[in-house]
Scaffold this motif. Structure first.
Motif: not given
Length: 390
Positions: A153-156, A186-189, A194-195, A223-224
């Motif tokens: 999984g890619v990590r933020a 949690e990583e997507l959030e 970051l985006a 997501l928000p």
């Protein structure tokens, strides 16, 4: 006849390496008895009622161009799907575009958003077309490695470390091809934050979104503050066994979708009419087919991954798609050598992991979307091969 004295090929084309997968496919085609675990293509035939919808379209003479954006009926059904599945509202007229597969969607996103020198962050290993499409658009690929200890999984945190003033986009495959990784919520959030913080566009390739095991797929657009900066790519090839029909779609904010449509108009015109009608049938009446194939892939995956681990090829449990990504570094062979020898000695085809990026070194991709009995036989051959080279 005079030969050209100047270099006729563009620098961008010369910069892109030929697909590492193609080499093995070309060889496979000369070997009638090979068990192919190399092609990411369902072994299921497109369900009969979907095929019949395409046939009926042709029989009724519905063979003209559709709107550049695709048929209104198909776009309305896609909008309804995303509303019911994710609670996301998209206008079918101005925010949805039907493409010739998800592959066209990736290319459109790059050519629409990326200027020369813009950097695009993407997980490594990743789908082979990502890096090429970034380069074709004049961008700079910035691969972020993923690791087996985190189920690939890619990590933020690693994305954050890769961001520079030239970064314009984060490109995600979720679930991932070739690793089967699913990005945890949690990583997507954290990636979404970051985006927003760095004012980045996110392109999310979700073509395997219906093939997630043990959890629900989370689209980053939910997501928000993300729907306004996210381009979603999805399609029919994997979930509905419709690879050859070549139908995908894009969902994006109005101003981005309009610009992508401009590129699509000049490059493609529209997706095939009969294929769009088949896709419409799939969305309206294909849910039971998706559930049936999903259950079968899950069954195959469990057996195949258990078998690879038993043989001594450490393999993470894939959380999505239909790929196993075993580590072969303890065999003493490179991934290229392993794949080539396995093909010629045991007639089992896998793809070297390095074809998908530097972080794929010492791994191979094995697609378990072939018949259960074929997978069992493949394990017998792989075990024999590994023992012979121990």
């Amino acid at each position: 006849m005079d030969t050209l004295k100047r270099e006729v090929l563009s620098q961008r084309v010369r910069q892109v390496k030929p697909s590492g997968i193609r080499k093995f496919f070309d060889i496979i085609n000369t070997m009638p008895d090979v068990i192919s675990l190399g092609v990411g293509e369902p072994d299921f035939v497109t369900p009969e009622h979907i095929r019949q919808a395409g046939i009926e379209s042709i029989k009724q003479g519905r063979t003209r161009y559709t709107s550049n954006s695709g048929t209104v009926e198909l776009r309305e059904e896609i909008a309804s799907l995303f509303q019911s599945r994710y609670g996301l509202t998209y206008d079918p007229i101005s925010q949805i575009l039907v493409t010739v597969g998800v592959s066209e969607g990736v290319d459109l996103a790059m050519r629409t958003i990326i200027d020369p020198g813009d950097e695009v962050i993407s997980p490594d290993p990743g789908y082979v077309a990502y890096e090429a499409d970034i380069i074709f658009a004049g961008g700079v690929p910035v691969p972020v490695p993923t690791y087996a200890q985190y189920n690939f999984g890619v990590r933020a945190a690693e994305i954050a470390a890769a961001i520079t003033p030239r970064t314009k986009m984060i490109l995600l495959g979720n679930p991932n091809n070739p690793t089967g990784a699913v990005i945890p919520r949690e990583e997507l959030e954290a990636i979404a934050k970051l985006a927003v913080e760095h004012d980045l566009i996110v392109v999310s390739d979700e073509v395997y979104s219906r093939l997630v095991y043990g959890s629900e797929h989370v689209s980053i657009a939910t997501l928000p503050q993300m729907q306004e900066r996210t381009i979603i790519l999805d399609g029919f090839s994997k979930a509905y066994a419709m690879t050859g029909w070549r139908v995908g779609y894009v969902l994006a904010p109005v101003h981005i979708l309009g610009a992508m449509l401009k590129v699509h108009q000049y490059a493609i015109m529209c997706a095939g009419t009969a294929a769009q009608e088949a896709a419409l049938q799939a969305l309206r009446h294909g849910e039971a087919d998706v559930e049936r194939m999903h259950a079968d892939y899950a069954r195959r995956g469990r057996m195949f991954v258990e078998g690879l681990n038993r043989i001594g090829l450490p393999t993470c449990e894939p959380r999505g798609a239909f790929y196993a990504f075993p580590y072969i570094g303890n065999t003493g062979m490179s991934d290229e050598e392993f794949a080539e020898k396995l093909l010629f000695e045991e007639e089992v085809a896998v793809v070297p992991g390095s074809s998908f990026g530097a972080a794929g070194k010492n791994y191979v991709r094995a697609a378990y979307c072939t018949a259960y009995e074929q997978l069992e036989e493949a394990l017998v051959r792989i075990e024999r091969f590994v023992n012979k080279h121990a």
